[in-house]
Design an enzyme around this catalytic site. Structure first.
Site, PDB file in Angstrom:
ATOM      1  CG  HIS A 162      -2.006  -1.014   1.145  1.00 55.79           C
ATOM      2  ND1 HIS A 162      -3.321  -0.700   0.897  1.00 55.79           N
ATOM      3  CD2 HIS A 162      -1.973  -2.369   1.239  1.00 55.79           C
ATOM      4  CE1 HIS A 162      -4.051  -1.802   0.870  1.00 55.79           C
ATOM      5  NE2 HIS A 162      -3.256  -2.830   1.077  1.00 55.79           N
ATOM      6  CG  ASP A 370       0.029   9.243   1.313  1.00 55.04           C
ATOM      7  OD1 ASP A 370      -0.015   8.020   1.512  1.00 55.04           O
ATOM      8  OD2 ASP A 370      -0.657  10.072   1.943  1.00 55.04           O
TER       9      ASP A 370
HETATM   10  P1  ADP Z   1      -2.957   6.331   5.601  1.00 52.71           P
HETATM   11  O1  ADP Z   1      -3.240   4.973   5.075  1.00 52.71           O
HETATM   12  O2  ADP Z   1      -1.527   6.717   5.518  1.00 52.71           O
HETATM   13  O3  ADP Z   1      -3.510   6.577   6.952  1.00 52.71           O
HETATM   14  P2  ADP Z   1      -4.956   7.387   3.685  1.00 52.71           P
HETATM   15  O4  ADP Z   1      -5.319   8.796   3.362  1.00 52.71           O
HETATM   16  O5  ADP Z   1      -4.749   6.518   2.516  1.00 52.71           O
HETATM   17  O6  ADP Z   1      -3.695   7.418   4.648  1.00 52.71           O
HETATM   18  O7  ADP Z   1      -6.128   6.734   4.534  1.00 52.71           O
HETATM   19  C1  ADP Z   1      -6.569   7.280   5.737  1.00 52.71           C
HETATM   20  C2  ADP Z   1      -7.934   6.700   6.040  1.00 52.71           C
HETATM   21  O8  ADP Z   1      -8.207   6.909   7.419  1.00 52.71           O
HETATM   22  C3  ADP Z   1      -9.048   7.357   5.250  1.00 52.71           C
HETATM   23  O9  ADP Z   1     -10.001   6.412   4.872  1.00 52.71           O
HETATM   24  C4  ADP Z   1      -9.650   8.352   6.253  1.00 52.71           C
HETATM   25  O10 ADP Z   1     -11.023   8.587   6.075  1.00 52.71           O
HETATM   26  C5  ADP Z   1      -9.398   7.649   7.560  1.00 52.71           C
HETATM   27  N1  ADP Z   1      -9.201   8.656   8.624  1.00 52.71           N
HETATM   28  C6  ADP Z   1      -8.252   9.602   8.682  1.00 52.71           C
HETATM   29  N2  ADP Z   1      -8.421  10.388   9.770  1.00 52.71           N
HETATM   30  C7  ADP Z   1      -9.499   9.922  10.398  1.00 52.71           C
HETATM   31  C8  ADP Z   1     -10.193  10.314  11.575  1.00 52.71           C
HETATM   32  N3  ADP Z   1      -9.803  11.356  12.318  1.00 52.71           N
HETATM   33  N4  ADP Z   1     -11.271   9.606  11.921  1.00 52.71           N
HETATM   34  C9  ADP Z   1     -11.677   8.542  11.172  1.00 52.71           C
HETATM   35  N5  ADP Z   1     -11.074   8.138  10.063  1.00 52.71           N
HETATM   36  C10 ADP Z   1      -9.991   8.812   9.672  1.00 52.71           C
HETATM   37  O1  F6P Z   2      -1.216   2.981   4.429  1.00 53.84           O
HETATM   38  C1  F6P Z   2      -0.159   2.508   5.183  1.00 53.84           C
HETATM   39  C2  F6P Z   2      -0.572   2.056   6.553  1.00 53.84           C
HETATM   40  O2  F6P Z   2       0.476   1.531   7.290  1.00 53.84           O
HETATM   41  C3  F6P Z   2      -1.640   1.038   6.474  1.00 53.84           C
HETATM   42  O3  F6P Z   2      -1.127  -0.269   6.467  1.00 53.84           O
HETATM   43  C4  F6P Z   2      -2.460   1.375   7.652  1.00 53.84           C
HETATM   44  O4  F6P Z   2      -3.815   1.227   7.364  1.00 53.84           O
HETATM   45  C5  F6P Z   2      -2.257   2.850   7.892  1.00 53.84           C
HETATM   46  O5  F6P Z   2      -1.057   3.162   7.297  1.00 53.84           O
HETATM   47  C6  F6P Z   2      -2.361   3.186   9.351  1.00 53.84           C
HETATM   48  O6  F6P Z   2      -1.223   2.780  10.054  1.00 53.84           O
HETATM   49  P1  F6P Z   2      -1.235   1.945  11.395  1.00 53.84           P
HETATM   50  O7  F6P Z   2      -1.833   0.623  11.088  1.00 53.84           O
HETATM   51  O8  F6P Z   2       0.189   1.874  11.816  1.00 53.84           O
HETATM   52  O9  F6P Z   2      -2.079   2.711  12.363  1.00 53.84           O
END
Ligand code: ADP
Ligand code: F6P
Length: 492
Positions: A162, A370
């Site tokens: 991912h 990202d």
């Molecule tokens: P990462 O995988 O690095 O966290 P992404 O943007 O791909 O970044 O995904 C983040 C996910 O987490 C999204 O689906 C978003 O809606 C969710 N998310 C981020 N912040 C919050 C929050 N404060 N509360 C609930 N869901 C969240």
């Molecule tokens: O998108 C990368 C990632 O490590 C995912 O595997 C995971 O959903 C997200 O970031 C949140 O990270 P963590 O599981 O360490 O809270």
């Protein structure tokens, strides 16, 4: 032990334990891109999800969630420190994100990484029925495909990363680079977010392992491992439907009122992570305020930054710095009842997130690097009336699919400021044209299309692909063909 014909193996289960207001333990959906992508997909499939439930100690027995069986893998305190916080998130994570923070190397972490990967592989082997498809996710589990192939040669094994896969000059820093590559090559199909990542991987297997490779196929003994790009997505229709709900629209209106009815609302939603470019964004915003290009009464910034990996030093330092900067900016530019930045660290449910997306005239998604960034896609899906400007980093995987966004280089402070002003001041017709194009893209390139393309490439089994991607009723899947059939497919 109940067995499944589809097993997803990911570090994190789709639920986290949390404490309810009455003190009881309850389960809620865990934040993060991986869970957001896979959870809606598996809801209607007869699948088992193998992962960590958060916390340490014996694995809890978990109820099925939306028909998905959950199989918790236990982690000790040492595993958590050395595997999850150590090798996964203090060695691989920074290295894979352009080393924007210094990757750390400790031999003890590598031992834990192997130990925990073996535990996940054994758990997956135990719940996979003969000939099952096992889909291993992300950088926490690079060794699982290889271990699983040794344990269960009958399985069809997929691996999907991912996060970004770095260029050879960065990956070569890893003391255990050969073992990591070999682990991934246990899969039949290794998927990445971007074509460039597959290219990096192919170059590395040639360089480090001396194997014959193109950007599509790698020869590993008598097997052929396929590689490719499969940009992950979201449940576009679900987010659009949520955002269109009258209660969500009403909530969005109330939010705007509570924010003091500004002309412009800028929103950012991130995990608190140094890859997300939060500090650079705050600096850009602060300079725009200082120069008078943006005025607190007219424009507010809502920064949601849910804490993440809180025991890792680099994350603790980041949170302190971000909170100090938010305090400074509010102290300098805010007024009583009118902060310049509304700073929130809480996890929100999907409806509240949809309301936030609806209220945001500008969504600022400016990571330094990202893999994809699903928040950017969620925002687009939520703008059902074709309004709203997406300010997007060129270094997010999503930029390759959403070129109509206002693209910026977050390392370039002046460029970031100009991009933010352009998005704030854009003509409604321009905004609508861009948003329409992005929504049309996500309409066809949603999470089901992603699963369809990946699973078709992995395993041409129409039944499995159909069931997963139609969102229909679950039924037992036919057993998948064994390894010899898989080999024949891959040569085809
Ligand atoms: P990462 O995988 O690095 O966290 P992404 O943007 O791909 O970044 O995904 C983040 C996910 O987490 C999204 O689906 C978003 O809606 C969710 N998310 C981020 N912040 C919050 C929050 N404060 N509360 C609930 N869901 C969240
Ligand atoms: O998108 C990368 C990632 O490590 C995912 O595997 C995971 O959903 C997200 O970031 C949140 O990270 P963590 O599981 O360490 O809270």
């Amino acid at each position: 032990m109940r067995q499944s014909s589809l097993v997803v193996v990911a570090n994190r289960l789709p639920i986290d334990d949390s404490i309810a207001p009455d003190g009881a333990c309850e389960w809620r959906r865990s934040p993060g891109g991986l869970v957001s992508a896979l959870h809606p997909l598996l809801r209607h499939a007869p699948a088992t999800w193998v992962g960590w439930a958060g916390g340490t100690g014996p694995a809890p027995a978990l109820p099925d969630v939306d028909g998905v069986r959950l199989c918790a893998v236990p982690l000790t305190a040492d595993d958590l420190r050395d595997h999850y916080e150590g090798f996964a998130n203090a060695t691989l994570w920074p290295l894979y994100h352009d080393a924007v923070e210094q990757p750390q190397h400790h031999r003890r972490w590598w031992e834990a990484y192997q130990r925990v990967n073996r535990r996940f592989a054994e758990a997956a082997a135990a719940v996979a029925e003969p000939g099952a498809v096992v889909w291993v996710q992300d950088y926490h589990l690079h060794l699982v495909p290889g271990m699983l192939r040794d344990l269960r040669p009958d399985l069809r094994i997929g691996f999907f990363l991912h996060v970004p896969f770095p260029p050879p000059e960065l990956f070569m820093q890893l003391p255990r680079r050969a073992e990591l590559l070999r682990g991934m090559l246990g899969a039949d199909l290794v998927g990445f977010q971007r074509v460039q990542a597959a290219h990096n991987f192919a170059q590395l297997v040639v360089k480090v392992l001396g194997l014959p490779a193109t950007d599509r196929r790698i020869g590993v003994g008598d097997r052929v491992v396929r590689i490719g790009a499969f940009p992950v997505s979201i449940d576009t229709a679900e987010m659009a439907a949520l955002a269109a709900r009258p209660d969500v629209a009403a909530r969005a209106q109330r939010l705007r009122q509570d924010l003091g009815r500004p002309e412009r609302v800028i929103l950012s939603v991130d995990r608190m992570d140094y890859t997300k470019g939060i500090e650079q964004r705050l600096k850009a915003y602060s300079e725009l305020l200082a120069a008078g290009h943006v005025k607190v009464r007219d424009t507010v910034l809502v920064q949601v930054a849910v804490p993440s990996r809180e025991r890792v030093g680099q994350y603790q330092v980041l949170r302190e710095r971000v909170e100090r900067e938010v305090g400074r900016i509010n102290g300098e530019f805010g007024r009583v009842g009118e902060p310049a930045i509304h700073y929130l660290t809480q996890p929100f449910d999907r409806a509240e997130l949809a309301a936030l997306y609806r209220v945001a005239d500008v969504m600022a998604v400016t990571p330094l690097r990202d893999g994809m960034n699903l928040v950017a896609k969620e925002y687009v899906a939520a703008r059902v009336d074709d309004t709203g400007a997406l300010l997007l980093s060129e270094f997010a995987g999503a930029a390759a699919e959403l070129p109509q966004a206002y693209l910026v280089n977050p390392h370039d402070l002046e460029g970031l400021k100009e991009g933010l002003l352009a998005a704030l001041r854009a003509a409604p017709a321009d905004v609508a044209e861009r948003m329409r194009a992005m929504r049309a893209h996500l309409h066809t390139h949603d999470i089901r299309a992603w699963a369809r393309s990946y699973l078709t490439a992995l395993n041409d089994t129409g039944a499995l692909v159909e069931r997963l991607t139609s969102g229909g009723e679950s039924a037992r899947l036919p057993a998948q063909p064994g390894r010899s059939a898989a080999r024949a497919d891959h040569r085809g």
